[in-house]
Design a protein around this motif. Structure first.
Motif, PDB file in Angstrom:
ATOM      1  N   LEU A   1      45.132  77.978 -14.306  1.00  0.00           N
ATOM      2  CA  LEU A   1      44.700  77.507 -15.874  1.00  0.00           C
ATOM      3  C   LEU A   1      45.827  76.832 -15.835  1.00  0.00           C
ATOM      4  N   ARG A   2      47.219  77.847 -15.831  1.00  0.00           N
ATOM      5  CA  ARG A   2      48.716  76.958 -16.048  1.00  0.00           C
ATOM      6  C   ARG A   2      49.333  76.335 -14.741  1.00  0.00           C
ATOM      7  N   PHE A   3      48.715  75.905 -13.593  1.00  0.00           N
ATOM      8  CA  PHE A   3      48.681  74.803 -12.470  1.00  0.00           C
ATOM      9  C   PHE A   3      48.842  73.799 -13.629  1.00  0.00           C
ATOM     10  N   MET A   4      47.215  74.054 -14.172  1.00  0.00           N
ATOM     11  CA  MET A   4      46.290  72.926 -14.479  1.00  0.00           C
ATOM     12  C   MET A   4      46.702  71.959 -15.799  1.00  0.00           C
ATOM     13  N   GLU A   5      47.138  72.946 -16.883  1.00  0.00           N
ATOM     14  CA  GLU A   5      48.615  72.897 -18.311  1.00  0.00           C
ATOM     15  C   GLU A   5      50.218  71.828 -17.778  1.00  0.00           C
ATOM     16  N   ARG A   6      50.688  72.403 -16.081  1.00  0.00           N
ATOM     17  CA  ARG A   6      51.762  71.637 -16.014  1.00  0.00           C
ATOM     18  C   ARG A   6      51.849  70.996 -15.181  1.00  0.00           C
ATOM     19  N   PHE A   7      51.077  70.863 -14.764  1.00  0.00           N
ATOM     20  CA  PHE A   7      51.041  69.668 -13.112  1.00  0.00           C
ATOM     21  C   PHE A   7      49.064  68.884 -13.169  1.00  0.00           C
ATOM     22  N   PRO A   8      48.575  68.230 -14.667  1.00  0.00           N
ATOM     23  CA  PRO A   8      47.694  67.633 -15.048  1.00  0.00           C
ATOM     24  C   PRO A   8      46.298  66.804 -13.831  1.00  0.00           C
ATOM     25  N   ASP A   9      47.425  66.301 -12.902  1.00  0.00           N
ATOM     26  CA  ASP A   9      47.178  65.726 -11.884  1.00  0.00           C
ATOM     27  C   ASP A   9      48.009  64.905 -11.411  1.00  0.00           C
ATOM     28  N   VAL A  10      47.788  64.379 -10.043  1.00  0.00           N
ATOM     29  CA  VAL A  10      48.099  64.145  -8.411  1.00  0.00           C
ATOM     30  C   VAL A  10      49.545  63.478  -9.065  1.00  0.00           C
TER      31      VAL A  10
ATOM     32  N   ALA B   1      51.226  66.487  -0.307  1.00  0.00           N
ATOM     33  CA  ALA B   1      50.105  65.873   0.023  1.00  0.00           C
ATOM     34  C   ALA B   1      49.682  65.283  -1.275  1.00  0.00           C
ATOM     35  N   ALA B   2      50.580  65.558  -2.585  1.00  0.00           N
ATOM     36  CA  ALA B   2      50.393  64.720  -3.889  1.00  0.00           C
ATOM     37  C   ALA B   2      51.423  63.593  -3.638  1.00  0.00           C
ATOM     38  N   ASN B   3      52.244  64.247  -2.731  1.00  0.00           N
ATOM     39  CA  ASN B   3      53.650  62.287  -2.517  1.00  0.00           C
ATOM     40  C   ASN B   3      52.658  62.045  -1.235  1.00  0.00           C
ATOM     41  N   TYR B   4      52.030  62.583  -0.767  1.00  0.00           N
ATOM     42  CA  TYR B   4      51.477  61.498   0.826  1.00  0.00           C
ATOM     43  C   TYR B   4      50.221  60.808  -0.085  1.00  0.00           C
ATOM     44  N   LEU B   5      50.001  61.709  -0.504  1.00  0.00           N
ATOM     45  CA  LEU B   5      48.207  60.776  -2.229  1.00  0.00           C
ATOM     46  C   LEU B   5      49.269  59.084  -2.121  1.00  0.00           C
ATOM     47  N   ILE B   6      50.400  59.530  -3.521  1.00  0.00           N
ATOM     48  CA  ILE B   6      50.838  58.383  -4.106  1.00  0.00           C
ATOM     49  C   ILE B   6      51.265  57.596  -2.714  1.00  0.00           C
ATOM     50  N   GLU B   7      51.781  58.167  -2.228  1.00  0.00           N
ATOM     51  CA  GLU B   7      52.199  57.470  -0.721  1.00  0.00           C
ATOM     52  C   GLU B   7      51.181  56.023   0.048  1.00  0.00           C
ATOM     53  N   ASN B   8      50.364  56.318   0.056  1.00  0.00           N
ATOM     54  CA  ASN B   8      49.169  56.198   0.329  1.00  0.00           C
ATOM     55  C   ASN B   8      48.174  56.074   0.422  1.00  0.00           C
ATOM     56  N   TYR B   9      47.282  56.366  -0.686  1.00  0.00           N
ATOM     57  CA  TYR B   9      46.250  55.898  -1.287  1.00  0.00           C
ATOM     58  C   TYR B   9      46.304  56.134  -3.144  1.00  0.00           C
ATOM     59  N   GLN B  10      47.608  56.073  -3.457  1.00  0.00           N
ATOM     60  CA  GLN B  10      48.345  55.254  -4.658  1.00  0.00           C
ATOM     61  C   GLN B  10      47.935  56.548  -5.676  1.00  0.00           C
ATOM     62  N   GLY B  11      47.837  57.750  -5.668  1.00  0.00           N
ATOM     63  CA  GLY B  11      46.758  58.583  -5.897  1.00  0.00           C
ATOM     64  C   GLY B  11      45.753  58.772  -5.861  1.00  0.00           C
ATOM     65  N   VAL B  12      45.059  58.539  -5.327  1.00  0.00           N
ATOM     66  CA  VAL B  12      43.426  58.247  -5.024  1.00  0.00           C
ATOM     67  C   VAL B  12      42.645  58.955  -3.690  1.00  0.00           C
ATOM     68  N   PHE B  13      42.042  59.675  -4.162  1.00  0.00           N
ATOM     69  CA  PHE B  13      41.494  60.898  -3.066  1.00  0.00           C
ATOM     70  C   PHE B  13      41.037  59.862  -2.180  1.00  0.00           C
ATOM     71  N   PRO B  14      40.765  59.909  -0.818  1.00  0.00           N
ATOM     72  CA  PRO B  14      39.903  59.025   0.214  1.00  0.00           C
ATOM     73  C   PRO B  14      38.492  60.049   0.252  1.00  0.00           C
ATOM     74  N   ASN B  15      37.638  59.087   0.192  1.00  0.00           N
ATOM     75  CA  ASN B  15      36.061  59.247   0.119  1.00  0.00           C
ATOM     76  C   ASN B  15      35.686  59.868   1.600  1.00  0.00           C
ATOM     77  N   SER B  16      36.252  60.681   2.251  1.00  0.00           N
ATOM     78  CA  SER B  16      36.228  60.990   3.942  1.00  0.00           C
ATOM     79  C   SER B  16      36.646  62.567   4.199  1.00  0.00           C
ATOM     80  N   VAL B  17      35.577  63.370   4.282  1.00  0.00           N
ATOM     81  CA  VAL B  17      36.144  64.779   5.105  1.00  0.00           C
ATOM     82  C   VAL B  17      37.510  64.371   6.094  1.00  0.00           C
ATOM     83  N   GLU B  18      37.194  62.547   6.938  1.00  0.00           N
ATOM     84  CA  GLU B  18      38.167  62.636   7.590  1.00  0.00           C
ATOM     85  C   GLU B  18      39.153  62.430   6.947  1.00  0.00           C
ATOM     86  N   THR B  19      39.409  61.599   6.327  1.00  0.00           N
ATOM     87  CA  THR B  19      41.064  60.622   6.241  1.00  0.00           C
ATOM     88  C   THR B  19      41.502  62.024   5.184  1.00  0.00           C
TER      89      THR B  19
END
Length: 352
Positions: free
Chosen positions: A54-63, A93-111
């Motif tokens: 709960l504290r983490f989501m309040e402070r960091f609500p998104d990627v 991982a948050a920075n990796y998502l920003i740099e490689n996927y524009q902050g959107v989670f990839p939609n496969s287990v492999e990625t």
């Protein structure tokens, strides 16, 4: 019942009546919220995780917010939760998502497995719960359920045993209601098929559970072979300056408590002044040894002797930039510290 209903149907029917549906990460489900909860839940119980989540989501609500934060801010919110590499990997991982996927989670287990700190089971949970993708999981709870249900021999940490359990998990994961099934399996292991006192009479799988039929339900899964943990000893130096500040040192990123702030440490008691002078560049006064205590990690015991001392004259530092910090209790900065250090800091504050 077991002869007419499939494994997944029995599990889902139980979940509909008894499963947990009001956990914080089950509300407003997103890949981000599921990801953070799954990382926090690794080797940590639900009741412990809830306030941290709960504290983490309040402070960091998104990627985006998490990626933009300082690592110290992330570690600060993680303080006391343990296994701090999880927090560092979240930030990476948050920075990796920003740099490689524009902050959107990839939609496969492999990625998803490309993300730092995300293995196959965590990736499967994110895919199944947040994306509705059919993907098996195999966390500690699920390993226990499946190992007992089919009386799988061997410690799950062995490659061959893990492969067998993955095959079983794959075969039982349904095409429909994957998200609910995934949560149901975790709940079944946490609430019914517990490690020491399983509530077999309440289990939807009791009629076809091989371990129960054999009267050996607590024999599976086989435990990790025990080994004697080695011991290490350190002296933690609680150095106070004239302003009532305590000196903290940032630990290396790799190793125990990596990236966290802690008290400077020395190994032996002999020539304490010389060791401190070499390490920190200051001379101590009014040295007071506190009662030793033990902190146990997964791979060794650490015997800690706290040593309170004052700076003899001045507080000039000949140290690397960013490595040291004078911490003031009345105006504290937000730093990530390990649980034993946090407890010592509170005791030290009360002693000043």
């Amino acid at each position: 019942m077991s002869s007419t209903l499939s494994f997944s149907t029995m599990v889902l029917n139980w979940f509909d009546r008894h499963g947990r549906k009001d956990l914080p990460w089950q509300q407003h489900i997103t890949p981000y919220r599921v990801w953070v909860s799954e990382i926090m839940l690794q080797q940590t119980q639900v009741a412990t995780v809830i306030p941290y989540f709960l504290r983490f989501m309040e402070r960091f609500p998104d990627v985006q917010v998490l990626a933009a934060a300082k690592e110290d801010d992330v570690l600060h919110l993680w303080s006391g939760l343990g296994y701090y590499s999880r927090a560092r990997n979240l930030h990476k991982a948050a920075n990796y998502l920003i740099e490689n996927y524009q902050g959107v989670f990839p939609n496969s287990v492999e990625t998803l497995c490309e993300l730092p700190g995300v293995g196959r089971s965590t990736a499967g949970a994110i895919a199944a719960i947040a994306m509705g993708i059919r993907a098996p999981i195999l966390d500690g709870n699920v390993k226990r359920v499946l190992a007992r249900y089919q009386a799988v021999q061997g410690w799950p940490g062995k490659t061959a045993v893990a492969r067998t359990l993955w095959d079983i998990a794959e075969s039982y994961t349904p095409e429909d209601r994957t998200a609910e099934y995934t949560q149901a399996m975790m709940d079944l292991g946490a609430m019914i098929c517990t490690r020491t006192k399983p509530a077999c009479a309440l289990c939807p799988l009791m009629e076809s559970c091989v371990a129960l039929q054999q009267g050996k339900e607590t024999c599976f899964p086989e435990p990790k072979p025990r080994k004697i943990l080695p011991e290490k000893s350190v002296r933690m130096l609680m150095i106070i300056n004239d302003a009532g500040e305590v000196l903290l040192e940032k630990r290396p990123v790799t190793g125990v408590w990596g990236g966290l702030w802690s008290f400077p440490e020395v190994i032996t008691e002999s020539d304490l002044d010389g060791q401190v002078a070499d390490k920190v560049g200051i001379t101590l006064d009014r040295i007071e040894k506190w009662e030793p205590f033990r902190h146990t990690f997964s791979h060794y015991h650490l015997n800690i002797t706290p040593v309170k001392a004052s700076v003899k004259q001045g507080a000039s530092m000949v140290a690397e930039s960013g490595r040291w910090q004078w911490y003031h209790f009345d105006n504290p900065s937000e730093l990530g510290v390990a649980a034993p250090v946090k407890k010592l800091m509170e005791k030290l504050r009360q002693s000043l």
